[in-house]
Design a protein around this motif. Sequence first.
Motif, PDB file in Angstrom:
ATOM      1  N   LEU A  67       0.828  -1.207   0.000  1.00  0.00           N
ATOM      2  CA  LEU A  67       0.000   0.000   0.000  1.00  0.00           C
ATOM      3  C   LEU A  67       0.862   1.257   0.000  1.00  0.00           C
ATOM      4  O   LEU A  67       1.951   1.281   0.566  1.00  0.00           O
ATOM      5  CB  LEU A  67      -0.911   0.018   1.229  1.00  0.00           C
ATOM      6  N   VAL A  68       0.332   2.315  -0.605  1.00  0.00           N
ATOM      7  CA  VAL A  68       0.975   3.614  -0.604  1.00  0.00           C
ATOM      8  C   VAL A  68       0.998   4.146   0.834  1.00  0.00           C
ATOM      9  O   VAL A  68       0.115   3.825   1.638  1.00  0.00           O
ATOM     10  CB  VAL A  68       0.223   4.575  -1.566  1.00  0.00           C
ATOM     11  N   ASP A  69       2.007   4.922   1.181  1.00  0.00           N
ATOM     12  CA  ASP A  69       2.081   5.522   2.508  1.00  0.00           C
ATOM     13  C   ASP A  69       0.976   6.563   2.665  1.00  0.00           C
ATOM     14  O   ASP A  69       0.690   7.315   1.728  1.00  0.00           O
ATOM     15  CB  ASP A  69       3.440   6.193   2.729  1.00  0.00           C
ATOM     16  N   ILE A  88      -6.965   5.394   1.055  1.00  0.00           N
ATOM     17  CA  ILE A  88      -5.848   6.018   1.771  1.00  0.00           C
ATOM     18  C   ILE A  88      -5.699   7.465   1.325  1.00  0.00           C
ATOM     19  O   ILE A  88      -5.776   7.761   0.132  1.00  0.00           O
ATOM     20  CB  ILE A  88      -4.531   5.250   1.498  1.00  0.00           C
ATOM     21  N   ALA A  89      -5.484   8.354   2.278  1.00  0.00           N
ATOM     22  CA  ALA A  89      -5.130   9.747   1.989  1.00  0.00           C
ATOM     23  C   ALA A  89      -3.606   9.810   2.011  1.00  0.00           C
ATOM     24  O   ALA A  89      -2.985   9.596   3.042  1.00  0.00           O
ATOM     25  CB  ALA A  89      -5.724  10.692   3.028  1.00  0.00           C
ATOM     26  N   ALA A  99       1.594   4.210  -5.697  1.00  0.00           N
ATOM     27  CA  ALA A  99       0.928   2.940  -5.401  1.00  0.00           C
ATOM     28  C   ALA A  99       1.309   1.891  -6.441  1.00  0.00           C
ATOM     29  O   ALA A  99       1.589   0.731  -6.101  1.00  0.00           O
ATOM     30  CB  ALA A  99      -0.586   3.135  -5.363  1.00  0.00           C
ATOM     31  N   ALA A 100       1.334   2.284  -7.721  1.00  0.00           N
ATOM     32  CA  ALA A 100       1.701   1.361  -8.796  1.00  0.00           C
ATOM     33  C   ALA A 100       3.136   0.865  -8.616  1.00  0.00           C
ATOM     34  O   ALA A 100       3.417  -0.332  -8.753  1.00  0.00           O
ATOM     35  CB  ALA A 100       1.535   2.042 -10.154  1.00  0.00           C
ATOM     36  N   ALA A 101       4.045   1.757  -8.279  1.00  0.00           N
ATOM     37  CA  ALA A 101       5.442   1.383  -8.075  1.00  0.00           C
ATOM     38  C   ALA A 101       5.590   0.398  -6.920  1.00  0.00           C
ATOM     39  O   ALA A 101       6.359  -0.564  -7.006  1.00  0.00           O
ATOM     40  CB  ALA A 101       6.291   2.632  -7.830  1.00  0.00           C
ATOM     41  N   LYS A 102       4.841   0.613  -5.840  1.00  0.00           N
ATOM     42  CA  LYS A 102       4.909  -0.293  -4.689  1.00  0.00           C
ATOM     43  C   LYS A 102       4.376  -1.676  -5.059  1.00  0.00           C
ATOM     44  O   LYS A 102       4.932  -2.697  -4.644  1.00  0.00           O
ATOM     45  CB  LYS A 102       4.157   0.286  -3.499  1.00  0.00           C
ATOM     46  N   LEU A 103       3.283  -1.721  -5.830  1.00  0.00           N
ATOM     47  CA  LEU A 103       2.742  -3.011  -6.253  1.00  0.00           C
ATOM     48  C   LEU A 103       3.724  -3.742  -7.168  1.00  0.00           C
ATOM     49  O   LEU A 103       3.935  -4.951  -7.034  1.00  0.00           O
ATOM     50  CB  LEU A 103       1.391  -2.839  -6.940  1.00  0.00           C
ATOM     51  N   PHE A 130      -6.220  -9.724  -7.963  1.00  0.00           N
ATOM     52  CA  PHE A 130      -6.348  -8.562  -8.836  1.00  0.00           C
ATOM     53  C   PHE A 130      -6.437  -7.356  -7.916  1.00  0.00           C
ATOM     54  O   PHE A 130      -7.132  -7.400  -6.893  1.00  0.00           O
ATOM     55  CB  PHE A 130      -7.636  -8.601  -9.675  1.00  0.00           C
ATOM     56  N   VAL A 131      -5.752  -6.278  -8.274  1.00  0.00           N
ATOM     57  CA  VAL A 131      -5.802  -5.052  -7.486  1.00  0.00           C
ATOM     58  C   VAL A 131      -6.116  -3.899  -8.427  1.00  0.00           C
ATOM     59  O   VAL A 131      -5.345  -3.616  -9.348  1.00  0.00           O
ATOM     60  CB  VAL A 131      -4.469  -4.775  -6.762  1.00  0.00           C
ATOM     61  N   LEU A 132      -7.255  -3.248  -8.214  1.00  0.00           N
ATOM     62  CA  LEU A 132      -7.607  -2.033  -8.946  1.00  0.00           C
ATOM     63  C   LEU A 132      -7.202  -0.868  -8.069  1.00  0.00           C
ATOM     64  O   LEU A 132      -7.694  -0.714  -6.951  1.00  0.00           O
ATOM     65  CB  LEU A 132      -9.108  -1.979  -9.230  1.00  0.00           C
ATOM     66  N   VAL A 133      -6.261  -0.058  -8.564  1.00  0.00           N
ATOM     67  CA  VAL A 133      -5.819   1.134  -7.845  1.00  0.00           C
ATOM     68  C   VAL A 133      -6.378   2.331  -8.590  1.00  0.00           C
ATOM     69  O   VAL A 133      -6.138   2.485  -9.787  1.00  0.00           O
ATOM     70  CB  VAL A 133      -4.274   1.223  -7.791  1.00  0.00           C
ATOM     71  N   ALA A 134      -7.133   3.154  -7.903  1.00  0.00           N
ATOM     72  CA  ALA A 134      -7.714   4.349  -8.517  1.00  0.00           C
ATOM     73  C   ALA A 134      -7.436   5.536  -7.620  1.00  0.00           C
ATOM     74  O   ALA A 134      -7.311   5.402  -6.405  1.00  0.00           O
ATOM     75  CB  ALA A 134      -9.219   4.168  -8.707  1.00  0.00           C
TER      76      ALA A 134
END
Length: 149
Positions: A67-69, A88-89, A99-103, A130-134
């Motif tokens: 997850l993104v910080d 996440i804020a 987030a994409a880079a962390k995944l 599957f992970v949808l990051v938006a």
Amino acid sequence: MRQSTTSRRLGAAALIAALAVTGLSACFPNPADLVEQGVEDAVEGATGGDVSLGGELPDGFPDSVALVDGDITFAAGAGGSEGWIVMIASTAADPVADAAAKLEAAGFTEDTTLSGEGASAVVYSNGEYFVLVAGEGEAVSYTVTPQTK
């Protein structure tokens, strides 16, 4: 003598009432906490899942999903085949790219990229999820679902 007894009783009643109000006010939680807990309980009761309106990942959230910080503002999930949602804020300059880079660093590969005015979304998979990051602005949401085999 009768006035004296009545005055004492009224004074004692007033003192007991004041102590009760003072003592009980320390027992009641913040009204905002009551509302948050009420919403969490209502959603959990309706869905049978785990819900958090700030701070905690839902039960069973996969450790493999990086997850993104930032601060978790909403999290829900029934786990298993139902999946999870986490919002996440983030204070990152580009939260979706972060987030994409962390995944990707966690072994996920990009399946699809979607973009729109001011918002973007990326779908990743690792063979298990599957992970949808938006995201838009500082808000990033993750929708995680198990891949069926």
